[in-house]
Design a protein around this motif. Structure first.
Motif, PDB file in Angstrom:
ATOM      1  N   ARG A 192       0.824  -1.194   0.000  1.00 31.57           N
ATOM      2  CA  ARG A 192       0.000   0.000   0.000  1.00 31.57           C
ATOM      3  C   ARG A 192       0.866   1.255   0.000  1.00 31.57           C
ATOM      4  O   ARG A 192       0.723   2.109   0.856  1.00 31.57           O
ATOM      5  N   GLU A 197      -0.773  12.504  -8.748  1.00 32.19           N
ATOM      6  CA  GLU A 197      -1.678  11.743  -7.867  1.00 32.19           C
ATOM      7  C   GLU A 197      -2.884  11.237  -8.666  1.00 32.19           C
ATOM      8  O   GLU A 197      -3.358  10.113  -8.464  1.00 32.19           O
ATOM      9  N   ASP A 204      -4.038   7.411  -8.935  1.00 35.94           N
ATOM     10  CA  ASP A 204      -5.415   6.960  -8.627  1.00 35.94           C
ATOM     11  C   ASP A 204      -5.936   6.024  -9.717  1.00 35.94           C
ATOM     12  O   ASP A 204      -6.723   5.113  -9.441  1.00 35.94           O
ATOM     13  N   LEU A 259      -7.108   3.317  -4.569  1.00 36.88           N
ATOM     14  CA  LEU A 259      -7.078   2.965  -3.147  1.00 36.88           C
ATOM     15  C   LEU A 259      -8.468   2.511  -2.701  1.00 36.88           C
ATOM     16  O   LEU A 259      -9.477   3.040  -3.164  1.00 36.88           O
ATOM     17  N   ARG A 317      -3.118   8.187   0.458  1.00 39.69           N
ATOM     18  CA  ARG A 317      -2.101   7.494  -0.326  1.00 39.69           C
ATOM     19  C   ARG A 317      -0.702   7.774   0.231  1.00 39.69           C
ATOM     20  O   ARG A 317      -0.369   8.913   0.563  1.00 39.69           O
TER      21      ARG A 317
END
Ligand code: G3P
Ligand code: MG
Length: 348
Positions: free
Chosen positions: A16, A265, A269, A274, A285
């Protein structure tokens, strides 16, 4: 100093966190591939880490840059995971879609091609202007063209310029500084005119200018860093100030600007969505930026709330444990492989 992790256990589920790699001074140095790059990229694959390449370089479409990097690195670079300096300038298309924009930088028509691909319909370059009007820059040579008005792309040469967009480092600073200045002081963008009563002093800026990369220097294979697009801008600012008595007004994209990180970002995505938390919002994130330029890579990451790893293979060179005195990174390592090993160890 990061002890090499010899027995790194392979992560079974996708971790993650993500990594945003700078390119020049981290993965490559000009024509040279940094020796530890291959192993670093393999570690990403082995550990199923989703990453993006985030560069202040550019000068061509992301797909063309990705092809160039794939060949150079001997490792597939997905164009959907690559952000070049002008990628976020797509946001200017709605405003300038039908305008006549002058795109500066790079070699030949690669930047013009990228601008058209983004959706800018009318694009002209300083090379084209110079080839039709050689006297615009007597100090530079150009392949003087007859005036083939029928030739595609030259129809915009004598149209007023509505905006200047510097997509990449100029390959002829004398010509491009001159033509950019001409646009900035012109009457309504008509090159060869001066806005206020035919004298330069106190001329109000007519045409907006956008830059894609603030880097004052960057690292290629030469032993010390080279001038970047930011130095081109500093030259233009000084010329404009001296001639008009006014400060140049401009907008810049590229690291460390927030617009570039918001764009990065949005790409992450898409690449690595996420899961949503109990409140229905996506989890926060975790991103590590790996870079060589404290004023771009580290300052940008820190400003955007990312962690950062500064490598010693590019612009930042001091040996030992010290960090950068203005933009300290989360950690400092020798090269990109140690950076990936440090991040994996920290997240495990
Ligand atoms: O022109 C590219 C240079 O300014 C820096 O590139 O990859 O280190 O962000 P990069
Ligand atoms: Mg760099």
């Amino acid at each position: 100093r990061v002890a090499p992790l010899r027995h790194l256990h392979t992560v079974t589920t996708a971790p993650r966190f993500n990594i945003a790699f700078d390119i020049d001074g981290v993965l490559i140095k000009g024509k040279q591939v940094i020796p530890q790059t291959r192993r670093a990229l393999e570690l990403l694959q082995e550990n199923k880490i989703s990453y993006v390449l985030l560069t202040n370089g550019g000068g061509m479409l992301e797909s063309e840059k990705a092809d160039q990097l794939t060949k150079k690195l001997g490792f597939y670079v997905n164009p959907d995971h690559l952000i070049v300096s002008h990628s976020p300038m797509r946001s200017l298309v709605p405003k300038y879609r039908d305008a006549n924009i002058m795109v500066v930088g790079g070699q030949g028509s690669a930047c013009k091609h990228a601008a058209h691909n983004y959706g800018f319909k009318n694009v002209v370059t300083p090379e084209e202007i110079h080839s039709v009007h050689p006297s615009v820059c007597p100090i530079s040579t150009c392949e003087t063209r007859a005036v083939p008005w029928t030739e595609k792309g030259l129809e915009n040469v004598d149209k007023p310029v509505d905006a200047v967009m510097v997509f990449h480092d100029s390959n002829d600073w004398g010509r491009d500084l001159q033509v950019c200045l001409d646009a900035l002081v012109s009457k309504d963008g008509k090159l060869g005119t001066i806005k206020d009563s035919d004298q330069l002093h106190n001329t109000k800026q007519t045409v907006p200018i956008y830059f894609s990369n603030p880097d004052i220097v960057w690292a290629n294979e030469y032993p010390v860093p080279r001038f970047g697009q930011g130095t081109f801008r500093v030259c233009l600012e000084k010329i404009y100030q001296n001639l008009t008595g006014q400060p140049l007004e401009y907008i810049t994209y590229g690291k460390p600007m927030r617009t570039t990180y918001e764009y990065a970002e949005s790409l992450l995505d898409k690449i690595d969505p996420l899961p949503k938390g109990p409140d229905g919002q996506p989890a926060k994130r975790t991103v590590y930026a790996v870079g060589d330029n404290p004023y771009a890579d580290i300052a940008g990451a820190t400003g955007y709330g990312w962690s950062s790893v500064l490598v010693r293979t590019g612009v930042f060179r001091p040996k030992g444990e010290e960090n950068h005195h203005v933009h300290p990174a989360t950690t400092v390592v020798d090269h990109v492989e140690d950076a990936v090993r440090w991040i994996i160890a920290r997240e495990n």
